[in-house]
Scaffold this motif. Sequence first.
Motif, PDB file in Angstrom:
ATOM      1  N   ILE A  71      -5.530 -17.425  -4.072  1.00 19.73           N
ATOM      2  CA  ILE A  71      -4.897 -16.105  -4.057  1.00 19.73           C
ATOM      3  C   ILE A  71      -5.855 -15.078  -4.653  1.00 19.73           C
ATOM      4  CG2 ILE A  71      -3.042 -14.719  -5.087  1.00 19.73           C
ATOM      5  CD1 ILE A  71      -1.261 -17.307  -4.819  1.00 19.73           C
ATOM      6  N   PHE A  72      -6.485 -15.409  -5.776  1.00 25.50           N
ATOM      7  CA  PHE A  72      -7.413 -14.474  -6.413  1.00 25.50           C
ATOM      8  C   PHE A  72      -8.621 -14.188  -5.520  1.00 25.50           C
ATOM      9  CE2 PHE A  72      -5.787 -16.064 -10.777  1.00 25.50           C
ATOM     10  CZ  PHE A  72      -4.682 -15.227 -10.688  1.00 25.50           C
ATOM     11  N   ASP A  73      -9.089 -15.195  -4.795  1.00 21.27           N
ATOM     12  CA  ASP A  73     -10.209 -14.979  -3.879  1.00 21.27           C
ATOM     13  C   ASP A  73      -9.831 -13.942  -2.822  1.00 21.27           C
ATOM     14  OD1 ASP A  73     -12.895 -15.765  -2.837  1.00 21.27           O
ATOM     15  OD2 ASP A  73     -11.689 -16.406  -1.124  1.00 21.27           O
ATOM     16  N   ALA A  74      -8.635 -14.070  -2.261  1.00 22.94           N
ATOM     17  CA  ALA A  74      -8.166 -13.093  -1.272  1.00 22.94           C
ATOM     18  C   ALA A  74      -8.010 -11.711  -1.910  1.00 22.94           C
ATOM     19  CB  ALA A  74      -6.842 -13.552  -0.659  1.00 22.94           C
ATOM     20  N   CYS A  75      -7.610 -11.682  -3.167  1.00 24.74           N
ATOM     21  CA  CYS A  75      -7.455 -10.401  -3.865  1.00 24.74           C
ATOM     22  C   CYS A  75      -8.807  -9.741  -4.126  1.00 24.74           C
ATOM     23  CB  CYS A  75      -6.681 -10.594  -5.161  1.00 24.74           C
ATOM     24  SG  CYS A  75      -4.937 -10.985  -4.881  1.00 24.74           S
ATOM     25  N   THR A  76      -9.845 -10.528  -4.389  1.00 27.86           N
ATOM     26  CA  THR A  76     -11.179  -9.955  -4.549  1.00 27.86           C
ATOM     27  C   THR A  76     -11.641  -9.332  -3.243  1.00 27.86           C
ATOM     28  OG1 THR A  76     -11.781 -11.462  -6.334  1.00 27.86           O
ATOM     29  CG2 THR A  76     -13.597 -10.456  -5.125  1.00 27.86           C
ATOM     30  N   ALA A  77     -11.408 -10.013  -2.128  1.00 27.29           N
ATOM     31  CA  ALA A  77     -11.759  -9.445  -0.824  1.00 27.29           C
ATOM     32  C   ALA A  77     -10.996  -8.145  -0.575  1.00 27.29           C
ATOM     33  CB  ALA A  77     -11.479 -10.462   0.284  1.00 27.29           C
ATOM     34  N   ALA A  78      -9.711  -8.122  -0.936  1.00 21.57           N
ATOM     35  CA  ALA A  78      -8.906  -6.905  -0.766  1.00 21.57           C
ATOM     36  C   ALA A  78      -9.407  -5.775  -1.669  1.00 21.57           C
ATOM     37  CB  ALA A  78      -7.435  -7.209  -1.057  1.00 21.57           C
ATOM     38  N   LEU A  79      -9.840  -6.110  -2.878  1.00 22.35           N
ATOM     39  CA  LEU A  79     -10.389  -5.119  -3.807  1.00 22.35           C
ATOM     40  C   LEU A  79     -11.641  -4.475  -3.217  1.00 22.35           C
ATOM     41  CD1 LEU A  79     -10.633  -3.809  -6.664  1.00 22.35           C
ATOM     42  CD2 LEU A  79     -11.831  -5.894  -7.371  1.00 22.35           C
ATOM     43  N   PHE A  80     -12.553  -5.290  -2.704  1.00 19.82           N
ATOM     44  CA  PHE A  80     -13.776  -4.744  -2.106  1.00 19.82           C
ATOM     45  C   PHE A  80     -13.465  -3.947  -0.847  1.00 19.82           C
ATOM     46  CE2 PHE A  80     -16.027  -7.000  -5.218  1.00 19.82           C
ATOM     47  CZ  PHE A  80     -17.351  -6.595  -5.186  1.00 19.82           C
ATOM     48  N   GLN A  81     -12.485  -4.389  -0.066  1.00 15.01           N
ATOM     49  CA  GLN A  81     -12.102  -3.632   1.121  1.00 15.01           C
ATOM     50  C   GLN A  81     -11.569  -2.257   0.725  1.00 15.01           C
ATOM     51  OE1 GLN A  81      -9.910  -5.677   4.160  1.00 15.01           O
ATOM     52  NE2 GLN A  81      -9.046  -3.785   4.980  1.00 15.01           N
ATOM     53  N   ALA A  82     -10.764  -2.202  -0.327  1.00 16.22           N
ATOM     54  CA  ALA A  82     -10.230  -0.920  -0.791  1.00 16.22           C
ATOM     55  C   ALA A  82     -11.352  -0.008  -1.287  1.00 16.22           C
ATOM     56  CB  ALA A  82      -9.194  -1.150  -1.889  1.00 16.22           C
ATOM     57  N   ALA A  83     -12.310  -0.569  -2.017  1.00 12.54           N
ATOM     58  CA  ALA A  83     -13.399   0.234  -2.575  1.00 12.54           C
ATOM     59  C   ALA A  83     -14.387   0.704  -1.507  1.00 12.54           C
ATOM     60  CB  ALA A  83     -14.137  -0.550  -3.658  1.00 12.54           C
ATOM     61  N   LEU A  84     -14.715  -0.195  -0.573  1.00 13.10           N
ATOM     62  CA  LEU A  84     -15.758   0.108   0.407  1.00 13.10           C
ATOM     63  C   LEU A  84     -15.214   0.649   1.730  1.00 13.10           C
ATOM     64  CD1 LEU A  84     -18.020  -3.007  -0.254  1.00 13.10           C
ATOM     65  CD2 LEU A  84     -18.338  -0.659  -1.094  1.00 13.10           C
ATOM     66  N   GLY A  85     -13.898   0.571   1.916  1.00 16.21           N
ATOM     67  CA  GLY A  85     -13.284   1.129   3.122  1.00 16.21           C
ATOM     68  C   GLY A  85     -13.519   0.323   4.381  1.00 16.21           C
ATOM     69  N   MET A  86     -13.811  -0.967   4.205  1.00 14.91           N
ATOM     70  CA  MET A  86     -14.025  -1.834   5.377  1.00 14.91           C
ATOM     71  C   MET A  86     -13.785  -3.277   4.970  1.00 14.91           C
ATOM     72  SD  MET A  86     -18.205  -1.635   5.583  1.00 14.91           S
ATOM     73  CE  MET A  86     -18.449  -0.059   4.755  1.00 14.91           C
ATOM     74  N   PRO A  87     -13.390  -4.124   5.931  1.00  8.15           N
ATOM     75  CA  PRO A  87     -13.143  -5.532   5.607  1.00  8.15           C
ATOM     76  C   PRO A  87     -14.444  -6.272   5.285  1.00  8.15           C
ATOM     77  CG  PRO A  87     -12.858  -5.163   7.953  1.00  8.15           C
ATOM     78  CD  PRO A  87     -13.104  -3.817   7.327  1.00  8.15           C
ATOM     79  N   LYS A  88     -14.282  -7.440   4.673  1.00  6.71           N
ATOM     80  CA  LYS A  88     -15.416  -8.229   4.192  1.00  6.71           C
ATOM     81  C   LYS A  88     -16.456  -8.491   5.272  1.00  6.71           C
ATOM     82  CE  LYS A  88     -16.450 -12.429   1.591  1.00  6.71           C
ATOM     83  NZ  LYS A  88     -15.863 -13.599   0.911  1.00  6.71           N
ATOM     84  N   ILE A  89     -16.041  -8.824   6.469  1.00  3.60           N
ATOM     85  CA  ILE A  89     -17.000  -9.126   7.534  1.00  3.60           C
ATOM     86  C   ILE A  89     -17.909  -7.934   7.790  1.00  3.60           C
ATOM     87  CG2 ILE A  89     -15.434  -8.513   9.436  1.00  3.60           C
ATOM     88  CD1 ILE A  89     -17.958 -11.406   9.464  1.00  3.60           C
ATOM     89  N   GLN A  90     -17.372  -6.727   7.654  1.00  7.81           N
ATOM     90  CA  GLN A  90     -18.184  -5.531   7.896  1.00  7.81           C
ATOM     91  C   GLN A  90     -19.109  -5.215   6.730  1.00  7.81           C
ATOM     92  OE1 GLN A  90     -15.356  -2.494   8.984  1.00  7.81           O
ATOM     93  NE2 GLN A  90     -15.316  -3.149  11.118  1.00  7.81           N
ATOM     94  N   TRP A  91     -18.603  -5.325   5.485  1.00  6.47           N
ATOM     95  CA  TRP A  91     -19.504  -4.967   4.381  1.00  6.47           C
ATOM     96  C   TRP A  91     -20.565  -6.029   4.132  1.00  6.47           C
ATOM     97  CZ3 TRP A  91     -19.023  -8.131   0.154  1.00  6.47           C
ATOM     98  CH2 TRP A  91     -17.756  -8.618  -0.200  1.00  6.47           C
ATOM     99  N   THR A  92     -20.284  -7.289   4.456  1.00  4.37           N
ATOM    100  CA  THR A  92     -21.350  -8.285   4.321  1.00  4.37           C
ATOM    101  C   THR A  92     -22.458  -8.006   5.344  1.00  4.37           C
ATOM    102  OG1 THR A  92     -20.139  -9.871   5.699  1.00  4.37           O
ATOM    103  CG2 THR A  92     -19.938 -10.124   3.308  1.00  4.37           C
ATOM    104  N   GLU A  93     -22.066  -7.602   6.550  1.00  8.45           N
ATOM    105  CA  GLU A  93     -23.059  -7.249   7.569  1.00  8.45           C
ATOM    106  C   GLU A  93     -23.810  -5.979   7.178  1.00  8.45           C
ATOM    107  OE1 GLU A  93     -20.929  -7.038  11.282  1.00  8.45           O
ATOM    108  OE2 GLU A  93     -20.634  -9.212  11.355  1.00  8.45           O
ATOM    109  N   LYS A  94     -23.081  -4.964   6.722  1.00 10.43           N
ATOM    110  CA  LYS A  94     -23.707  -3.690   6.353  1.00 10.43           C
ATOM    111  C   LYS A  94     -24.773  -3.880   5.277  1.00 10.43           C
ATOM    112  CE  LYS A  94     -22.938   0.856   4.404  1.00 10.43           C
ATOM    113  NZ  LYS A  94     -22.028   1.914   4.057  1.00 10.43           N
ATOM    114  N   PHE A  95     -24.464  -4.683   4.255  1.00 13.45           N
ATOM    115  CA  PHE A  95     -25.393  -4.849   3.147  1.00 13.45           C
ATOM    116  C   PHE A  95     -26.306  -6.072   3.302  1.00 13.45           C
ATOM    117  CE2 PHE A  95     -21.841  -2.358   1.355  1.00 13.45           C
ATOM    118  CZ  PHE A  95     -22.564  -1.211   1.042  1.00 13.45           C
ATOM    119  N   GLY A  96     -26.195  -6.774   4.427  1.00 11.59           N
ATOM    120  CA  GLY A  96     -27.091  -7.880   4.724  1.00 11.59           C
ATOM    121  C   GLY A  96     -26.965  -9.061   3.780  1.00 11.59           C
TER     122      GLY A  96
END
Length: 139
Positions: free
Chosen positions: A28-53
């Motif tokens: 549950i916490f792992d999913a919450c970390t992904a949601a936290l980064f999505q809220a901060a960066l404005g995109m889901p994990k798959i997109q920000w991992t690609e954006k930042f390489g």
Amino acid sequence: MVNRRPVTIEWGDCDPAGIVFYPRYFAIFDACTAALFQAALGMPKIQWTEKFGIVGIPMVDTRGKFSVPSAYGDEVVVESRVTAFRRSSFDVEHRLLKADGALGVEGFETRVWVARDPNNPKGIKAAAIPAEVVAAFGG
């Protein structure tokens, strides 16, 4: 920055005693970390991992403090925030709150910003967290 994520405790989260089996909190916490980064960066994990390489943000240390159990059907809210950024690692704190506001579980993670190792294509290596990411969290 604090992200709040509602979670319904599902049947599969529980052990034979009818309460959440403790490793499920870490999922549950792992999913919450992904949601936290999505809220901060404005995109889901798959997109920000690609954006930042990067490959991802694996946990290198985790722990929990369990105060009040949760059971099947409970509606809880998890508050998550980054408590520290370093060059290539950061800490996340989670607070699982019961419907009555009681603190059920505290979770703590240290994660590393990881990219492919240029000297070993099958390997991974810690990378510097971009200033843009830290700034998105108000840092």
